[in-house]
Design a protein around this motif. Structure first.
Motif, PDB file in Angstrom:
ATOM      1  N   GLY A  59      18.724  44.678  43.642  1.00  0.00           N
ATOM      2  CA  GLY A  59      19.998  45.947  43.062  1.00  0.00           C
ATOM      3  C   GLY A  59      20.167  46.589  44.334  1.00  0.00           C
ATOM      4  O   GLY A  59      21.021  47.008  44.727  1.00  0.00           O
ATOM      5  N   LEU A  60      18.690  46.631  45.505  1.00  0.00           N
ATOM      6  CA  LEU A  60      19.021  47.769  46.805  1.00  0.00           C
ATOM      7  C   LEU A  60      20.273  46.740  47.745  1.00  0.00           C
ATOM      8  O   LEU A  60      20.735  47.201  47.582  1.00  0.00           O
ATOM      9  CB  LEU A  60      17.530  47.459  46.732  1.00  0.00           C
ATOM     10  N   ASP A  61      20.101  45.182  47.711  1.00  0.00           N
ATOM     11  CA  ASP A  61      20.809  45.101  48.105  1.00  0.00           C
ATOM     12  C   ASP A  61      22.810  45.132  47.703  1.00  0.00           C
ATOM     13  O   ASP A  61      23.506  45.501  48.569  1.00  0.00           O
ATOM     14  CB  ASP A  61      20.613  43.430  47.956  1.00  0.00           C
ATOM     15  N   ILE A  62      22.363  45.033  46.447  1.00  0.00           N
ATOM     16  CA  ILE A  62      23.531  45.320  45.834  1.00  0.00           C
ATOM     17  C   ILE A  62      24.437  47.329  45.896  1.00  0.00           C
ATOM     18  O   ILE A  62      25.715  46.658  46.296  1.00  0.00           O
ATOM     19  CB  ILE A  62      24.060  44.923  44.330  1.00  0.00           C
ATOM     20  N   LEU A  63      23.432  47.906  46.313  1.00  0.00           N
ATOM     21  CA  LEU A  63      24.381  49.342  46.734  1.00  0.00           C
ATOM     22  C   LEU A  63      24.151  49.020  47.904  1.00  0.00           C
ATOM     23  O   LEU A  63      25.259  49.541  48.386  1.00  0.00           O
ATOM     24  CB  LEU A  63      23.378  49.972  45.855  1.00  0.00           C
ATOM     25  N   LYS A  64      23.479  48.506  48.535  1.00  0.00           N
ATOM     26  CA  LYS A  64      23.228  48.530  50.447  1.00  0.00           C
ATOM     27  C   LYS A  64      25.005  47.488  50.065  1.00  0.00           C
ATOM     28  O   LYS A  64      26.268  48.046  51.683  1.00  0.00           O
ATOM     29  CB  LYS A  64      22.225  48.119  50.762  1.00  0.00           C
ATOM     30  N   GLU A  65      25.297  47.009  49.974  1.00  0.00           N
ATOM     31  CA  GLU A  65      26.602  45.716  50.524  1.00  0.00           C
ATOM     32  C   GLU A  65      27.925  46.915  49.534  1.00  0.00           C
ATOM     33  O   GLU A  65      28.768  47.073  50.029  1.00  0.00           O
ATOM     34  CB  GLU A  65      26.816  44.838  49.104  1.00  0.00           C
ATOM     35  N   ARG A  66      27.941  48.086  49.333  1.00  0.00           N
ATOM     36  CA  ARG A  66      29.155  48.801  48.683  1.00  0.00           C
ATOM     37  C   ARG A  66      28.911  49.833  49.594  1.00  0.00           C
ATOM     38  O   ARG A  66      30.223  50.847  49.146  1.00  0.00           O
ATOM     39  CB  ARG A  66      28.662  49.123  46.953  1.00  0.00           C
ATOM     40  N   LEU A  67      28.445  50.232  50.121  1.00  0.00           N
ATOM     41  CA  LEU A  67      27.999  51.528  51.538  1.00  0.00           C
ATOM     42  C   LEU A  67      28.751  51.858  52.602  1.00  0.00           C
ATOM     43  O   LEU A  67      28.850  50.715  53.083  1.00  0.00           O
ATOM     44  CB  LEU A  67      26.752  52.021  52.179  1.00  0.00           C
ATOM     45  N   GLY A  68      30.140  52.559  52.500  1.00  0.00           N
ATOM     46  CA  GLY A  68      30.740  52.397  52.956  1.00  0.00           C
ATOM     47  C   GLY A  68      30.357  52.449  54.703  1.00  0.00           C
ATOM     48  O   GLY A  68      29.101  52.859  54.390  1.00  0.00           O
ATOM     49  N   GLN A  69      30.708  52.316  55.895  1.00  0.00           N
ATOM     50  CA  GLN A  69      31.112  52.165  57.054  1.00  0.00           C
ATOM     51  C   GLN A  69      29.915  53.480  57.007  1.00  0.00           C
ATOM     52  O   GLN A  69      29.034  53.542  58.062  1.00  0.00           O
ATOM     53  CB  GLN A  69      31.575  52.149  58.093  1.00  0.00           C
ATOM     54  N   ASN A  70      30.598  54.621  57.299  1.00  0.00           N
ATOM     55  CA  ASN A  70      30.123  55.553  57.253  1.00  0.00           C
ATOM     56  C   ASN A  70      28.620  56.775  56.499  1.00  0.00           C
ATOM     57  O   ASN A  70      28.687  57.630  56.546  1.00  0.00           O
ATOM     58  CB  ASN A  70      30.419  56.673  57.690  1.00  0.00           C
ATOM     59  N   GLY A  71      28.853  55.836  55.093  1.00  0.00           N
ATOM     60  CA  GLY A  71      27.832  56.214  54.146  1.00  0.00           C
ATOM     61  C   GLY A  71      26.772  56.224  54.216  1.00  0.00           C
ATOM     62  O   GLY A  71      25.811  56.194  55.353  1.00  0.00           O
ATOM     63  N   GLY A  72      26.320  56.946  53.256  1.00  0.00           N
ATOM     64  CA  GLY A  72      24.908  57.265  52.922  1.00  0.00           C
ATOM     65  C   GLY A  72      23.826  57.223  52.490  1.00  0.00           C
ATOM     66  O   GLY A  72      25.069  56.811  50.686  1.00  0.00           O
TER      67      GLY A  72
END
Length: 160
Positions: A59-72
Motif C-alpha cells: 500500500g505504501l509503495d502504491i501511494l509513493k508511486e502516485r506522489l507528484g514530483q513536488n508532492g508531500g
C-alpha cells in the motif's frame, strides 16, 4: 480515496466546512489505485489505513508511486510500543470472542469487560486513545480500537 462510504462521508463534511474545492472523491481500495488512471497526487494524507492492510508495504509503495514530483506525504501508522496495551486488549477480546457471532455480540462483550475495569486501568489513561466510557465510545470506535481483526504495528523507515 477510501473504501469506506462512512469515512468518505465524514471527510466530505470536514472538507465542506473548510470550503475546499478541486477534490475528486473515489470509493475504492488502495490496491486499486494503479488501475484507476489517476494523475499524480500533490498530497497523500494516509491516517489509520496502512496497518489494516495484509501487506502495508505494498500500500505504501502504491501511494509513493502516485506522489507528484513536488508532492508531500502525511502518514500515520500504529507503533508497536505505543499500542502495547491496545494489542493486549485485542488479544483478550480475541479469546473472549472466539465463538461470538455476530459482530454486535463481540462489541457487547467488549463493552461489558470495559465496564468492569478499575478506574486506574491503563485504557483510561493513554493519551488520544483512552476509552473513558464504553457506552459513549460508540461501536465503531470500540471495534476499530479493540476488536479489529487486522490491526498490526509497523516499523517504517521512509526513504525518498
Amino acid at each position: 480515496i477510501d473504501f469506506s462510504r462512512a469515512s468518505m462521508s465524514f471527510a466530505q463534511k470536514r472538507i465542506s466546512m473548510r470550503r475546499c474545492s478541486k477534490i475528486v472523491w473515489v470509493t475504492e481500495w488502495i490496491e486499486s489505485i494503479p488501475k484507476l488512471g489517476l494523475s499524480k497526487f500533490d498530497l497523500v494524507q494516509c491516517t489509520g489505513v496502512l496497518h489494516h492492510l495484509k501487506r502495508p508495504e505494498i500500500g505504501l509503495d502504491i501511494l509513493k508511486e502516485r506522489l507528484g514530483q513536488n508532492g508531500g506525504f502525511s502518514l500515520m501508522m500504529y507503533a508497536k510500543y505505543g499500542r502495547t496495551g491496545i494489542y493486549q486488549m485485542q488479544y483478550l477480546f480475541g479469546i473472549i470472542n472466539t465463538h461470538a457471532k455476530p459482530l454486535l455480540v463481540e462489541i457487547k462483550q467488549a463493552k461489558a469487560v470495559l465496564k468492569i475495569l478499575p478506574e486506574y486501568h491503563w485504557a483510561f489513561h493513554i493519551p488520544y486513545i483512552s476509552i473513558i466510557d464504553p457506552d459513549m465510545a460508540g461501536n465503531i470506535r470500540i471495534y476499530d480500537l479493540l476488536i479489529h481483526k487486522r490491526d498490526v504495528y509497523y516499523f517504517l523507515l521512509l526513504t525518498f
